[in-house]
Design an enzyme around this catalytic site. Sequence first.
Site, PDB file in Angstrom:
ATOM      1  N   ASP A  64       0.882  -1.164   0.000  1.00 44.10           N
ATOM      2  CA  ASP A  64       0.000   0.000   0.000  1.00 44.10           C
ATOM      3  C   ASP A  64       0.919   1.212   0.000  1.00 44.10           C
ATOM      4  OD1 ASP A  64      -1.624   2.154   0.529  1.00 44.10           O
ATOM      5  OD2 ASP A  64      -2.572   1.294   2.298  1.00 44.10           O
ATOM      6  N   ASN A  91       3.934   2.647 -10.684  1.00 45.86           N
ATOM      7  CA  ASN A  91       2.746   2.675 -11.536  1.00 45.86           C
ATOM      8  C   ASN A  91       1.463   2.970 -10.770  1.00 45.86           C
ATOM      9  OD1 ASN A  91       1.015   1.786 -13.993  1.00 45.86           O
ATOM     10  ND2 ASN A  91       0.385   0.383 -12.356  1.00 45.86           N
ATOM     11  N   TYR A 164      -6.109  15.539 -10.082  1.00 43.85           N
ATOM     12  CA  TYR A 164      -5.296  14.551 -10.796  1.00 43.85           C
ATOM     13  C   TYR A 164      -4.200  15.197 -11.643  1.00 43.85           C
ATOM     14  CZ  TYR A 164      -3.983  10.896 -14.071  1.00 43.85           C
ATOM     15  OH  TYR A 164      -3.267  10.014 -14.839  1.00 43.85           O
ATOM     16  N   LYS A 168       0.206  14.956 -11.408  1.00 45.04           N
ATOM     17  CA  LYS A 168       1.163  14.465 -12.399  1.00 45.04           C
ATOM     18  C   LYS A 168       2.197  15.539 -12.746  1.00 45.04           C
ATOM     19  CE  LYS A 168      -0.521  10.315 -12.686  1.00 45.04           C
ATOM     20  NZ  LYS A 168       0.243   9.157 -12.155  1.00 45.04           N
ATOM     21  N   THR A 199      -8.585   0.946 -19.676  1.00 47.66           N
ATOM     22  CA  THR A 199      -8.514   0.249 -18.386  1.00 47.66           C
ATOM     23  C   THR A 199      -9.735   0.679 -17.589  1.00 47.66           C
ATOM     24  OG1 THR A 199      -7.329   2.048 -17.278  1.00 47.66           O
ATOM     25  CG2 THR A 199      -5.981   0.398 -18.396  1.00 47.66           C
TER      26      THR A 199
END
Length: 241
Positions: A64, A91, A164, A168, A199
Amino acid sequence: MDRVNDTKTALVTGANKGIGFAIAQGLGAIGFRVAVGARDDARREDAVKHLRAAGVDAFGVVLDVTSDDSVAAAAATIGQTAGRLDVLVNNAGISGRADGGTQDPTTLDLDVVRSVLDTNVFGVVRVTNAMLPLLSRANSPRIVNMSSSMGSLTLQPGPIMAAYAPSKSMLNSVTAQYARRLADTNVIVNACCPGYVATDFTGFNAPRTPEQGAAIAIRLATLPDDGPRGGFFDDEGVVPW
């Protein structure tokens, strides 16, 4: 030299599904022993089973990325199992909730920002720093951080996601800082964008396969010793950011 010392070992976080699984499969196909890092016990064991069925030397690691204790235990497990780490692919990542304006900057939910940063940025730092002693034992260690072109201040693609996308951007900046710090070592660190991949992250509504998304990560994980450092890449080359 026995096989334990001769075989290169890679840890892929969030490797139980999607792009992470495809990266694990791709590295396994070229001879890496793969540590499948994942939180969910059942999914992790299922991923290991599928990888082994495909001929990959895989083992599961409870991981985790938001937990210091979990990350430390994972490093200990890999140390005991492999003795060193040749490749780390960070990842694991989350998009965060986006319902009800939670990622609209004008109504941004700061708890969502915190949770996204905890996985996408702090998690990468946590895992990387825990694994660096093992990476330092390898001849040609590589770190690959899975980023996104949504973090590019130049391109600014995709929907407005004010938790989000900045996560990044920060991950790219942290990657550059690691590359600067490790410039005089054999540890090569880069970030990459897998593209828009089908995905559960994208609701499977995207043109690229996980295998296509994994290709750039596998390339960066196997760079030669004179390869680039601190860059941001996709299949086409350097991504402006």
